[in-house]
Design a protein around this motif. Structure first.
Motif, PDB file in Angstrom:
ATOM      1  N   PRO A  57       0.808  -1.230   0.000  1.00 17.57           N
ATOM      2  CA  PRO A  57       0.000   0.000   0.000  1.00 17.57           C
ATOM      3  C   PRO A  57       0.837   1.274   0.000  1.00 17.57           C
ATOM      4  O   PRO A  57       0.445   2.281  -0.600  1.00 17.57           O
ATOM      5  N   ILE A  59      -8.831   4.074   1.853  1.00 19.16           N
ATOM      6  CA  ILE A  59      -7.940   2.953   2.146  1.00 19.16           C
ATOM      7  C   ILE A  59      -6.687   3.421   2.880  1.00 19.16           C
ATOM      8  O   ILE A  59      -6.192   2.750   3.790  1.00 19.16           O
ATOM      9  N   THR A  60      -6.174   4.597   2.495  1.00 26.45           N
ATOM     10  CA  THR A  60      -4.947   5.100   3.111  1.00 26.45           C
ATOM     11  C   THR A  60      -5.218   5.938   4.361  1.00 26.45           C
ATOM     12  O   THR A  60      -4.291   6.483   4.964  1.00 26.45           O
ATOM     13  N   LEU A  79     -12.231   6.290  -2.905  1.00 22.42           N
ATOM     14  CA  LEU A  79     -11.833   4.987  -2.376  1.00 22.42           C
ATOM     15  C   LEU A  79     -10.351   4.880  -1.999  1.00 22.42           C
ATOM     16  O   LEU A  79     -10.020   4.411  -0.905  1.00 22.42           O
ATOM     17  N   PRO A  80      -9.389   5.290  -2.868  1.00 17.85           N
ATOM     18  CA  PRO A  80      -7.976   5.172  -2.473  1.00 17.85           C
ATOM     19  C   PRO A  80      -7.635   5.977  -1.226  1.00 17.85           C
ATOM     20  O   PRO A  80      -6.777   5.567  -0.434  1.00 17.85           O
TER      21      PRO A  80
END
Length: 220
Positions: A75, A106-107, A102-103
């Motif tokens: 990631p 996630i982070t 979304l990215p």
């Protein structure tokens, strides 16, 4: 910077997708990867994103050898990579905003700044004000722009795309090519695979040619 050193990729059953590929793409370059269907283009791009791992040889991204990267470190690698796949894999039960966000979710990006980044990414690809629409209501070219916005929302230093215009008509394909060129002009390293020899011609990219898993050289 992207460096491949004698990279081999074999799959179970003995199929060799890449057979000793070596090249270097410097920071800020615009490069086009071409070759016949099955030449190994998609495999090569997946190795850059650590979706696949080489059977032998090394893949280096910005000086880091990612060939044996631990899963938990992937990631962090992808924070510097924007990836646009052949199938854009949008979430059709979620709005455009949520797809691009979304990215950042996630982070663990702070929500307020993340929302600003989503708006900026959509404006960058020509979809400002379309955040609340559903992907199914967009044209194929607009859906691809959502996928590109999702790829750049993290402000990556490297952007790679696998046949991003394969399902688009000529006019839309040219618009997408110009969009990638604009990212490159802003300092992003761009590597795009395509069957379309005409694509990017006006931008004078570096052209790498694959054939049967081998790097055949560079085309003018």
């Amino acid at each position: 910077m992207i460096v491949f050193e004698n990279v081999v990729k074999r799959y179970p059953g003995g199929y060799t997708a890449l057979g000793g590929v070596s090249f270097e793409i410097r920071h800020g370059a615009l490069a086009v990867l071409s070759g016949h269907s099955g030449a190994g283009k998609s495999t090569l791009l997946k190795l850059i994103a650590a979706i696949e791992r080489p059977s032998s040889g090394s893949v280096k991204i910005n000086g880091q050898d990612i060939s044996g990267l631990r899963p938990r470190a992937i990631p962090y690698l992808r924070r510097n990579l924007g990836l646009v796949l052949q199938e854009h894999r949008l979430l059709y039960d979620r709005k455009v905003f949520d797809n691009v966000m979304l990215p950042l979710v996630i982070t663990g990006h702070p929500p307020r700044d993340a929302a600003k980044r989503v708006a900026a990414a959509l404006e960058r690809v020509g979809l400002a004000g379309r955040e609340r629409e559903m992907p199914a209501g967009l044209s194929g070219g607009e859906q691809q722009r959502v996928a590109i916005a999702r790829a750049i929302v993290n402000k990556p230093s490297i952007l790679i795309a696998d046949e991003p215009t394969a399902h688009l008509d000529t006019a839309y394909a040219d618009e997408i090519a110009n969009l990638f060129k604009s990212f490159n002009s802003a300092g992003v390293t761009v590597l795009v695979s395509t069957h379309d020899e005409r694509l990017f011609a006006q931008h004078n990219p570096r052209r790498l040619v694959l054939g049967k898993g081998m790097l055949l050289g560079e085309a003018a």
